[in-house]
Design a protein around this motif. Structure first.
Motif, PDB file in Angstrom:
ATOM      1  N   VAL A   9       0.850  -1.189   0.000  1.00 30.16           N
ATOM      2  CA  VAL A   9       0.000   0.000   0.000  1.00 30.16           C
ATOM      3  C   VAL A   9       0.884   1.237   0.000  1.00 30.16           C
ATOM      4  O   VAL A   9       1.938   1.265   0.649  1.00 30.16           O
ATOM      5  CB  VAL A   9      -0.949   0.003   1.220  1.00 30.16           C
ATOM      6  N   LEU A  46      -4.715  -2.915   8.149  1.00 29.90           N
ATOM      7  CA  LEU A  46      -3.996  -3.374   6.957  1.00 29.90           C
ATOM      8  C   LEU A  46      -3.297  -4.699   7.230  1.00 29.90           C
ATOM      9  O   LEU A  46      -3.251  -5.579   6.365  1.00 29.90           O
ATOM     10  CB  LEU A  46      -2.975  -2.321   6.528  1.00 29.90           C
ATOM     11  N   ILE A  56      -1.566  -7.565   2.854  1.00 31.84           N
ATOM     12  CA  ILE A  56      -0.630  -6.439   2.881  1.00 31.84           C
ATOM     13  C   ILE A  56       0.603  -6.775   3.713  1.00 31.84           C
ATOM     14  O   ILE A  56       0.506  -7.064   4.901  1.00 31.84           O
ATOM     15  CB  ILE A  56      -1.308  -5.162   3.440  1.00 31.84           C
ATOM     16  N   LEU A 234      -2.980   0.491  -4.514  1.00 37.25           N
ATOM     17  CA  LEU A 234      -3.784   0.725  -3.317  1.00 37.25           C
ATOM     18  C   LEU A 234      -3.191   1.950  -2.640  1.00 37.25           C
ATOM     19  O   LEU A 234      -2.069   1.919  -2.137  1.00 37.25           O
ATOM     20  CB  LEU A 234      -3.730  -0.491  -2.382  1.00 37.25           C
ATOM     21  N   VAL A 242      -9.002   5.560   1.307  1.00 40.19           N
ATOM     22  CA  VAL A 242      -8.459   4.964   0.083  1.00 40.19           C
ATOM     23  C   VAL A 242      -8.856   5.833  -1.102  1.00 40.19           C
ATOM     24  O   VAL A 242      -9.994   6.293  -1.202  1.00 40.19           O
ATOM     25  CB  VAL A 242      -8.988   3.527  -0.109  1.00 40.19           C
TER      26      VAL A 242
END
Length: 280
Positions: A9, A46, A56, A234, A242
């Protein structure tokens, strides 16, 4: 590594920056989180979300300039303590012999952004004040000295399409070199589109002239066209929402919703095809 899952991410933790890159696609972001409890909560979400689409493992701390977040080191340590692979994407201006020991304690990757082999052009683009290229070479040497992995990030604009990067890449000796076609995100970098955008053909020409470069472990550079970048990342904004760029602009979604419905913002096939998963 698990194939075909989103494993990284990009968290743009602040919109503040000490440079003024004209092409930057995150120029107008929401306010940053300063509460460490909320930051921990986001990292925990996450970390704990593992589905057939998400797992993640790596956090890329991005800005703006991430070092300008008032709690950056706490965030970095927090992510490292939780077992994430940690990466900083920076202009490098806050990395020096004094700061490097603390950075190295919690960091696996340093990504340095350099967009021209010419300091004059970098200044025109808003990247630094006349010595960015030379300073970045020194930072690269420091990163290697401390045993961290180095990524070189380059955005190709109309001012740099004919440049030759072989010598500079050799001097910086990165583990990865990511080369991006300048991307227009509506509401972020509209003012420079007519002057700095390049065509797909120009980007392909740049790619063809540099794809022979070999990085550490005989790795090839990674080239990302505008199409490659749309819907393949992401992205979190400074407030922890997001951001989807599927429509050529940023559309915000609540993190909890996307963790349950990641396909709403990111295509896992495109993520993998642009080398989103590699030996980190």
């Amino acid at each position: 590594m698990t194939e075909n899952k989103i494993q990284s991410v990009n968290w743009h933790i602040t919109g503040k920056c000490n440079y003024n890159c004209k092409f930057c696609y995150v120029q107008n972001l929401s306010s940053e989180i300063k509460d460490l409890g909320r930051i921990h909560d986001i990292l925990h979400k996450l970390q704990s979300t593992k589905t057939n689409y998400l797992d993640i493992q790596k956090i890329n701390f991005v800005g703006g300039e991430p070092f300008l977040h008032p709690h950056f080191y706490e965030m970095l340590k927090m992510a490292d303590d939780m077992g994430f692979v940690t990466s900083i994407v920076t202009n490098g201006s806050f990395i020096n012999k004094e700061s490097m020991p603390k950075i190295a304690e919690y960091t696996d990757w340093i990504g340095i952004s350099v967009d021209s082999v010419s300091d004059e052009i970098e200044t025109t683009l808003g990247r630094g004040r006349g010595k960015h290229v030379a300073y970045s070479i020194d930072v690269a040497k420091l990163v290697h000295e401390y045993g961290l992995k180095l990524k070189l990030n380059t955005t190709v604009t109309s001012l740099t399409t004919t440049e030759d990067w072989h010598e500079l890449v050799d001097q910086m000796d990165p583990h990865r070199w990511k080369v991006f076609q300048m991307l227009h995100i509506k509401g972020q970098n509209d003012s420079c589109i007519n002057t700095l955008s390049i065509t797909d053909e120009q980007f392909e020409s740049f790619k063809m002239r540099h794809q022979d470069i070999r990085l550490r472990n005989d790795i090839r550079p990674t080239f990302e066209s505008n199409d490659d970048m749309i819907g393949s990342y992401l992205i979190l904004d400074p407030s922890g929402r997001v951001l989807s760029n599927k429509d050529g602009k940023y559309t915000p979604f609540e993190l909890d919703y996307i963790l349950k419905n990641p396909a709403a913002v990111i295509d896992s096939k495109k993520y993998v095809e642009r080398d989103g998963v590699y030996a980190w």
